[in-house]
Design an enzyme around this catalytic site. Structure first.
Site, PDB file in Angstrom:
ATOM      1  N   ASP A  14      32.654  35.458  38.864  1.00  0.00           N
ATOM      2  CA  ASP A  14      32.608  36.772  39.496  1.00  0.00           C
ATOM      3  C   ASP A  14      32.253  37.886  38.521  1.00  0.00           C
ATOM      4  O   ASP A  14      32.512  39.049  38.791  1.00  0.00           O
ATOM      5  CB  ASP A  14      33.955  37.083  40.163  1.00  0.00           C
ATOM      6  CG  ASP A  14      35.139  36.859  39.215  1.00  0.00           C
ATOM      7  OD1 ASP A  14      34.937  36.911  37.987  1.00  0.00           O
ATOM      8  OD2 ASP A  14      36.251  36.613  39.717  1.00  0.00           O
ATOM      9  N   GLU A  36      32.727  28.355  42.103  1.00  0.00           N
ATOM     10  CA  GLU A  36      33.968  29.115  42.096  1.00  0.00           C
ATOM     11  C   GLU A  36      33.918  30.181  43.195  1.00  0.00           C
ATOM     12  O   GLU A  36      34.360  31.325  43.019  1.00  0.00           O
ATOM     13  CB  GLU A  36      34.233  29.759  40.732  1.00  0.00           C
ATOM     14  CG  GLU A  36      35.706  30.153  40.515  1.00  0.00           C
ATOM     15  CD  GLU A  36      35.939  30.775  39.155  1.00  0.00           C
ATOM     16  OE1 GLU A  36      36.429  30.048  38.278  1.00  0.00           O
ATOM     17  OE2 GLU A  36      35.640  31.974  38.991  1.00  0.00           O
ATOM     18  N   GLU A  50      35.352  42.667  39.754  1.00  0.00           N
ATOM     19  CA  GLU A  50      35.122  41.270  40.114  1.00  0.00           C
ATOM     20  C   GLU A  50      35.277  40.973  41.607  1.00  0.00           C
ATOM     21  O   GLU A  50      34.553  40.142  42.164  1.00  0.00           O
ATOM     22  CB  GLU A  50      36.060  40.360  39.306  1.00  0.00           C
ATOM     23  CG  GLU A  50      35.662  40.201  37.848  1.00  0.00           C
ATOM     24  CD  GLU A  50      36.145  41.317  36.951  1.00  0.00           C
ATOM     25  OE1 GLU A  50      36.006  41.189  35.719  1.00  0.00           O
ATOM     26  OE2 GLU A  50      36.673  42.331  37.477  1.00  0.00           O
ATOM     27  N   HIS A 131      43.350  42.639  28.997  1.00  0.00           N
ATOM     28  CA  HIS A 131      42.002  43.122  28.696  1.00  0.00           C
ATOM     29  C   HIS A 131      41.371  43.910  29.837  1.00  0.00           C
ATOM     30  O   HIS A 131      40.380  44.596  29.629  1.00  0.00           O
ATOM     31  CB  HIS A 131      41.095  41.935  28.360  1.00  0.00           C
ATOM     32  CG  HIS A 131      40.741  41.097  29.551  1.00  0.00           C
ATOM     33  ND1 HIS A 131      41.584  40.140  30.062  1.00  0.00           N
ATOM     34  CD2 HIS A 131      39.630  41.075  30.335  1.00  0.00           C
ATOM     35  CE1 HIS A 131      41.016  39.556  31.108  1.00  0.00           C
ATOM     36  NE2 HIS A 131      39.842  40.108  31.305  1.00  0.00           N
ATOM     37  N   ARG A 133      40.173  46.602  32.437  1.00  0.00           N
ATOM     38  CA  ARG A 133      40.077  48.056  32.266  1.00  0.00           C
ATOM     39  C   ARG A 133      41.132  48.781  33.085  1.00  0.00           C
ATOM     40  O   ARG A 133      41.586  49.858  32.683  1.00  0.00           O
ATOM     41  CB  ARG A 133      38.672  48.557  32.634  1.00  0.00           C
ATOM     42  CG  ARG A 133      38.191  48.178  34.005  1.00  0.00           C
ATOM     43  CD  ARG A 133      36.837  48.823  34.338  1.00  0.00           C
ATOM     44  NE  ARG A 133      35.785  48.422  33.448  1.00  0.00           N
ATOM     45  CZ  ARG A 133      35.047  47.320  33.583  1.00  0.00           C
ATOM     46  NH1 ARG A 133      35.313  46.485  34.578  1.00  0.00           N
ATOM     47  NH2 ARG A 133      34.076  47.034  32.750  1.00  0.00           N
ATOM     48  N   HIS A 164      41.742  43.294  22.718  1.00  0.00           N
ATOM     49  CA  HIS A 164      40.412  43.740  23.134  1.00  0.00           C
ATOM     50  C   HIS A 164      39.775  44.530  21.996  1.00  0.00           C
ATOM     51  O   HIS A 164      40.439  45.325  21.323  1.00  0.00           O
ATOM     52  CB  HIS A 164      40.536  44.623  24.380  1.00  0.00           C
ATOM     53  CG  HIS A 164      39.246  44.873  25.085  1.00  0.00           C
ATOM     54  ND1 HIS A 164      38.290  45.738  24.588  1.00  0.00           N
ATOM     55  CD2 HIS A 164      38.729  44.366  26.238  1.00  0.00           C
ATOM     56  CE1 HIS A 164      37.262  45.767  25.410  1.00  0.00           C
ATOM     57  NE2 HIS A 164      37.502  44.945  26.423  1.00  0.00           N
TER      58      HIS A 164
END
Length: 260
Positions: A14, A36, A50, A131, A133, A164
């Site tokens: 994704d 997936e 995603e 990680h 955002r 990150h």
């Protein structure tokens, strides 16, 4: 695509590159195979972007390869014809088990030392990955302070935290955890190092999607550092729990999981 003229284009997952590959193929009228497929959180803001990426790929895919029956049911609910859906299992699980089984030397020597302590029974390992955002800023600060409290109250716990590379994020990690013992802050891990760390972990705290599948492959539970997850099969199986971002959620849930 113009040079090779493929009969089909396979895209996995994704990520935004997955969406770009699918759109490129679709615009050239090349059949898209989505591996997936069918994962859904039903929240376009989490995980971002995603959830939107995989839904958009689903609109142009000719064949949907789902990891589970639940993912296939998600597509059926969206009107995808059953003859275009094939449940094939999870390539993430295949990959992590194969890579971990090779036992390649750690690229980061500090991890080798942690691994030795864990295998000798002197430490329990908690892997932490943050990680996304939407985790940056205040949510991450709560996570990091919860990690600090876990280490301070459990003297046998060793933490590995791949940070990150964004300077603001790395700085926040160093500010809160940099002076504490038994916390190893690394750069993002190679896949081989990650697989080996997962294989010896006691608990994982993560906002990642893939780790929700990878860690339970080794019998390691995951506390999901999000409010929602697209992998409810893991929650229903009892190998993952959604911790949320409430002010004390990460601290209570993390400490409870370590104690158990």
């Amino acid at each position: 695509m113009e040079t090779r003229q493929p009969a089909a284009v396979v895209v996995q997952g994704d990520t935004t590159t997955t969406l770009a590959g699918a759109l490129g193929a679709f615009w050239r009228r090349i059949p898209v195979v989505h591996l997936e497929a069918g994962l859904r959180s039903y929240d376009l803001t989490s995980p971002f972007p995603e959830e939107a990426n995989r839904k958009l790929v689903g609109q142009v895919a000719a064949l949907h390869l789902t990891p589970t029956a639940v993912a296939a049911a998600n597509l059926a609910a969206e009107g995808i014809a059953s003859e275009r859906v094939l449940t094939v299992g999870n390539t993430v699980v295949d990959a992590v088990l194969e890579v971990a089984g090779k036992c390649r030397p750690y690229q980061d020597s500090r991890l080798a030392a942690v691994d030795a302590e864990v295998r000798a029974g002197r430490r329990r390992l908690v892997l932490v990955t943050v990680h996304r955002r939407e985790s940056w800023g205040e949510p991450m600060e709560r996570v990091l302070r919860a990690v600090a409290e876990i280490v301070l109250t459990h003297p046998d716990i060793e933490v590995v935290l791949p940070a990150h590379p964004n300077p603001a994020v790395f700085g926040q990690v160093q500010e809160i955890l940099g002076q504490l013992d038994r916390i190893t802050v690394t750069e993002p891990l190679s896949y081989s190092d990650l697989a080996r760390v997962l294989s010896v972990a006691t608990l994982v705290l993560s906002d990642s999607g893939g780790i929700q599948e990878e860690a339970p492959s080794f019998g390691v539970p995951v506390l999901v550092l999000r409010d929602v997850t697209e992998r409810m099969e893991a929650v229903d199986a009892g190998v993952c729990a959604v911790g949320g971002y409430g002010p004390a959620a990460d601290r209570r849930a993390g400490a409870s999981a370590v104690d158990r």
